[in-house]
Design an enzyme around this catalytic site. Structure first.
Site, PDB file in Angstrom:
ATOM      1  CG  HIS A  53      -1.942  -1.059   1.340  1.00  0.00           C
ATOM      2  ND1 HIS A  53      -3.360  -0.938   2.314  1.00  0.00           N
ATOM      3  CD2 HIS A  53      -2.044  -1.408   0.708  1.00  0.00           C
ATOM      4  CE1 HIS A  53      -4.216  -1.798   1.926  1.00  0.00           C
ATOM      5  NE2 HIS A  53      -3.411  -2.670   0.738  1.00  0.00           N
ATOM      6  CD  GLU A  55      -1.763   4.433   3.143  1.00  0.00           C
ATOM      7  OE1 GLU A  55      -1.122   3.753   3.345  1.00  0.00           O
ATOM      8  OE2 GLU A  55      -3.040   4.879   3.618  1.00  0.00           O
ATOM      9  CB  CYS A  83      -6.223  -0.216   4.666  1.00  0.00           C
ATOM     10  SG  CYS A  83      -4.277  -0.494   4.864  1.00  0.00           S
ATOM     11  CB  CYS A  86      -1.536   1.893   6.059  1.00  0.00           C
ATOM     12  SG  CYS A  86      -1.272   1.221   4.339  1.00  0.00           S
TER      13      CYS A  86
END
Ligand SMILES: [Zn+2]
Length: 156
Positions: A53, A55, A83, A86
């Site tokens: 992801h 991040e 999410c 993260c």
């Protein structure tokens, strides 16, 4: 326009470029002392990595660049509300501050729904959708005991 908005604009632009390059519509920027340390875009599909992801990508690059696992003093600008994975990474990395652009309901409206994971976290282990149970072996505590007794350990 504040610097916060400039960095969020950068994250939004990176997210837009990532979509044009075939990736997901997410990006993040890590900033320290008003300088960009690292950026990350969602690379889940091209890296075959469900943890890639934006991040996490930005945090990994920032920690490599700064040579530390501790991003105290840094701020992360994410194009979307993180999410649970993260958000956990942001806490583990000890970032000072988080700004996000789109909300998780904005993300859900285009097919990225992490609400399911948020709800799973609130459930008792035996009610989660992935069957989960504890197995206690004779040696399961060995590493913990060695860690607790080791006076030379590098705490983190
Ligand atoms: Zn995430």
């Amino acid at each position: 326009m504040s610097n916060h908005e400039e960095y969020m604009k950068m994250a939004a632009k990176l997210a837009e470029e990532n979509v044009k390059n075939g990736g997901g519509p997410f990006a993040a920027v890590v900033v320290k002392d008003d300088k960009v340390i690292a950026t990350g875009c969602n690379r889940v599909t091209d890296k075959h990595d469900p943890t890639a992801h934006a991040e996490v990508e930005a945090i990994r690059k920032a920690t490599q660049k700064l040579g530390t696992h501790d991003l105290s003093g840094c701020t992360i600008y994410s194009s979307c509300e993180p999410c649970p994975m993260c958000l956990g990474a942001i806490y583990w990395a000890r970032l000072d501050r988080l700004f996000f652009g789109n909300t998780r309901s904005d993300a859900a409206s285009i097919g990225f729904d992490d609400e399911f994971i948020h709800l799973e976290l609130e459930k008792p282990i035996d009610q989660r959708s992935i069957p989960t149970q504890q197995i206690v072996t004779k040696n399961i505590k060995d590493a913990f005991e060695h860690w607790a007794q080791n006076e030379d350990k590098k705490e983190y």
